[in-house]
Motif scaffolding. Structure first.
Motif, PDB file in Angstrom:
ATOM      1  N   TYR A 229      37.289  23.684  46.647  1.00 45.74           N
ATOM      2  CA  TYR A 229      37.518  24.993  46.019  1.00 45.74           C
ATOM      3  C   TYR A 229      38.042  24.799  44.601  1.00 45.74           C
ATOM      4  CZ  TYR A 229      38.805  30.000  46.088  1.00 45.74           C
ATOM      5  OH  TYR A 229      38.888  31.345  45.841  1.00 45.74           O
TER       6      TYR A 229
ATOM      7  N   GLU B  39      41.741  41.296  48.565  1.00 42.02           N
ATOM      8  CA  GLU B  39      40.389  41.710  48.196  1.00 42.02           C
ATOM      9  C   GLU B  39      39.881  40.938  46.991  1.00 42.02           C
ATOM     10  OE1 GLU B  39      37.998  45.768  46.811  1.00 42.02           O
ATOM     11  OE2 GLU B  39      39.964  45.927  47.790  1.00 42.02           O
TER      12      GLU B  39
ATOM     13  N   GLN C   7      39.113  37.264  48.001  1.00 41.03           N
ATOM     14  CA  GLN C   7      37.886  37.111  48.774  1.00 41.03           C
ATOM     15  C   GLN C   7      36.649  37.291  47.900  1.00 41.03           C
ATOM     16  OE1 GLN C   7      38.325  39.614  52.269  1.00 41.03           O
ATOM     17  NE2 GLN C   7      39.399  37.986  53.356  1.00 41.03           N
ATOM     18  N   LYS C   8      36.747  38.138  46.884  1.00 43.69           N
ATOM     19  CA  LYS C   8      35.644  38.264  45.928  1.00 43.69           C
ATOM     20  C   LYS C   8      35.431  36.947  45.181  1.00 43.69           C
ATOM     21  CE  LYS C   8      35.893  43.234  44.905  1.00 43.69           C
ATOM     22  NZ  LYS C   8      36.262  44.248  43.876  1.00 43.69           N
TER      23      LYS C   8
ATOM     24  N   THR D  15      36.292  33.976  46.235  1.00 44.86           N
ATOM     25  CA  THR D  15      35.810  32.990  47.200  1.00 44.86           C
ATOM     26  C   THR D  15      34.327  33.183  47.502  1.00 44.86           C
ATOM     27  OG1 THR D  15      38.019  32.878  48.180  1.00 44.86           O
ATOM     28  CG2 THR D  15      36.205  32.005  49.502  1.00 44.86           C
ATOM     29  N   GLN D  16      33.891  34.431  47.571  1.00 42.40           N
ATOM     30  CA  GLN D  16      32.475  34.709  47.805  1.00 42.40           C
ATOM     31  C   GLN D  16      31.598  34.227  46.652  1.00 42.40           C
ATOM     32  OE1 GLN D  16      32.683  38.896  48.566  1.00 42.40           O
ATOM     33  NE2 GLN D  16      33.180  38.623  50.740  1.00 42.40           N
ATOM     34  N   TRP D  17      32.192  34.070  45.478  1.00 49.12           N
ATOM     35  CA  TRP D  17      31.470  33.476  44.357  1.00 49.12           C
ATOM     36  C   TRP D  17      31.516  31.951  44.421  1.00 49.12           C
ATOM     37  CZ3 TRP D  17      33.295  30.306  40.364  1.00 49.12           C
ATOM     38  CH2 TRP D  17      32.357  30.014  39.367  1.00 49.12           C
TER      39      TRP D  17
ATOM     40  N   LEU E 162      31.832  29.872  47.126  1.00 49.45           N
ATOM     41  CA  LEU E 162      31.123  29.221  48.228  1.00 49.45           C
ATOM     42  C   LEU E 162      29.661  28.893  47.902  1.00 49.45           C
ATOM     43  CD1 LEU E 162      32.703  31.158  51.230  1.00 49.45           C
ATOM     44  CD2 LEU E 162      32.977  28.720  50.710  1.00 49.45           C
TER      45      LEU E 162
ATOM     46  N   LYS F  67      27.648  25.206  48.364  1.00 52.71           N
ATOM     47  CA  LYS F  67      26.765  25.079  49.531  1.00 52.71           C
ATOM     48  C   LYS F  67      25.667  24.044  49.377  1.00 52.71           C
ATOM     49  CE  LYS F  67      24.707  27.735  53.221  1.00 52.71           C
ATOM     50  NZ  LYS F  67      24.525  29.082  53.795  1.00 52.71           N
TER      51      LYS F  67
ATOM     52  N   THR G 115      34.241  27.968  55.348  1.00 47.94           N
ATOM     53  CA  THR G 115      34.154  29.365  54.918  1.00 47.94           C
ATOM     54  C   THR G 115      35.304  30.176  55.497  1.00 47.94           C
ATOM     55  OG1 THR G 115      31.744  29.237  54.772  1.00 47.94           O
ATOM     56  CG2 THR G 115      32.713  31.430  54.935  1.00 47.94           C
ATOM     57  N   GLU G 116      35.561  29.994  56.779  1.00 44.80           N
ATOM     58  CA  GLU G 116      36.636  30.728  57.441  1.00 44.80           C
ATOM     59  C   GLU G 116      37.994  30.388  56.837  1.00 44.80           C
ATOM     60  OE1 GLU G 116      38.578  31.104  61.928  1.00 44.80           O
ATOM     61  OE2 GLU G 116      36.527  30.360  61.695  1.00 44.80           O
TER      62      GLU G 116
ATOM     63  N   MET H 285      38.302  31.809  53.115  1.00 42.80           N
ATOM     64  CA  MET H 285      38.330  33.262  52.991  1.00 42.80           C
ATOM     65  C   MET H 285      39.687  33.855  53.355  1.00 42.80           C
ATOM     66  SD  MET H 285      35.534  34.501  51.749  1.00 42.80           S
ATOM     67  CE  MET H 285      35.510  36.221  52.242  1.00 42.80           C
TER      68      MET H 285
END
Length: 414
Positions: free
Chosen positions: A77, A97, A100-101, A103-105, A107, A111, A126-127, A130
């Protein structure tokens, strides 16, 4: 067995050697992310040794597994969010919030290189990433280790920044957050500083001052401390691929993390010197062992840290002569076993197994990547060419180690 570990993953792990820390402050030397991660995981190991004392085997193994993986997740990360200053990141993390935004970028950036490790690994990562809150014991251990390692860096640069108005606030933040974790066994000792437990943690961090290949120009330069983290991480992933039991992969990770600890006492002696003559190699090994006992193991034992001393002795193979010898705990003693034993009947948690050949392979692989990266960055040096060639030759006639196709992996670097 097919090799799922690819060149791209090895290079991702190595990329922390490029990441500068505290680069908005005056500092006496470059402080690198890979060094900080090594120090962090050393301290995490120390805390785990205290926390798991008296635990049942299954509970202990689960906690250690979660902590090692959590440390690797954090590292990956961090490699992506490198340009976000810590105060800004902590503000983002405080808002679930927003975190998590982010982190969603992050990941999807990771990948392509991590997906070959399988869906289970990706799902766990991922778990874990997040969830911003540090609620579980493993997360709290990692946070304490992170704060201690970062605070150690801060104390290196603090004397050079007396006019910086933020320094007192930064120091207070480190101390306050560490005090909030003193319910974890070992954290209070780290904070007090006046005991062998904290002295060992501080001494291990000094390996960031020792450059590897000190007479060979390289980009990037790596330290002994950072190299140990590379070997530990490679050992972890290859242990998983080799089907190692939990105890074996834990031991491999932490042996990688400590395998060059004697260089704190002897400095980095390059391989050609060690291997130039059998008697010289043996003399160096004897001196390393004597100094390790006198300056590390002995003080730990007399300073109330017998638990650390005992585990270090096993990880470093002091009773069998080398950390690169495969061993188990059996019949109340440490026993040397073969590779086929570890791939078969000795691959059991209750035997506390540790790989030797796999660790040596990871040590050489880390050196290969250090040399290869420098050459790719335009450092045309004969020593680097020789090192890369020599390591390739080692695995030309023995391309497989513990089921890992080393020859095929090295061919990826052509």
């Amino acid at each position: 067995m097919s090799t799922v570990i690819r060149k791209s993953l090895l290079q991702l792990v190595f990329s922390g050697a490029f990441m500068k820390r505290w680069n908005d402050r005056l500092r006496p030397m470059e402080l690198m992310e890979v060094d900080k991660q090594a120090h962090k995981m050393i301290v995490a190991w120390m805390l785990l040794t205290r926390v798991t004392a008296g635990m049942e085997q299954a509970e202990r193994l689960a906690l250690v597994e979660e902590t090692i993986e959590g440390g690797l997740f954090d590292y990956f990360y961090r490699l992506v969010i490198t340009d976000i200053k810590p105060p800004v990141f902590y503000k983002i993390k405080a808002n679930r919030e927003d975190y998590q935004k982010l982190t969603q970028w992050v990941l999807p950036q990771l990948k392509p290189r991590l997906a070959p490790l399988g869906p289970d690994f990706w799902e766990r990562m991922t778990e874990a990433l997040m969830e911003p809150e540090e609620k579980t014991l493993s997360r709290r251990i990692l946070m304490a280790a992170h704060l201690y390692a970062s605070y150690s860096e801060f104390r290196v640069l603090k004397p050079l920044n007396p006019q910086d108005e933020e320094m007192p606030e930064i120091e207070e933040s480190f101390q306050t957050r560490l005090r909030g974790l003193t319910d974890i066994p070992g954290v209070a000792e780290l904070l007090s500083g006046d005991n062998e437990f904290s002295r060992f943690a501080a001494r291990a961090g000094q390996l960031r001052f020792q450059k590897r290949w000190s007479q060979t120009p390289r980009v990037p330069e790596t330290t002994v401390l950072g190299h140990m983290f590379l070997v530990a991480t490679y050992s972890w992933f290859f242990s998983v691929e080799a089907g190692a039991c939990q105890a074996r992969r834990h031991n491999n990770f932490f042996t990688g993390l400590f395998h060059d600890l004697p260089e704190l006492l002897t400095r980095d002696i390059i391989s050609p010197v060690k291997t130039s003559d059998a008697s010289i190699g043996e003399l160096i090994k004897q001196y390393e062992t004597q100094e390790l006992e006198r300056k590390i193991i002995g003080p730990l034992k007399s300073g109330g840290c017998e638990d650390l001393a005992e585990r270090l002795g096993y990880l470093l193979g002091l009773s069998v002569g080398s950390e690169f010898i495969a061993t188990v705990h059996e019949g109340g003693e440490v026993r040397h076993v073969t590779e086929s034993d570890l791939r078969g009947p000795k691959n059991l948690d209750e035997l506390d197994p540790k790989d030797g050949p796999l660790l040596k392979m990871c040590d050489r692989l880390a050196a290969f990547i250090e040399a290869d990266t420098a050459l790719r960055n335009g450092i045309n040096n004969e020593q680097l060419h020789q090192a890369r060639w020599r390591i390739r030759q080692m695995y030309e006639h023995r391309p497989e180690v513990m089921g890992i196709q080393v020859g095929a992996l090295l061919a990826d670097f052509d």
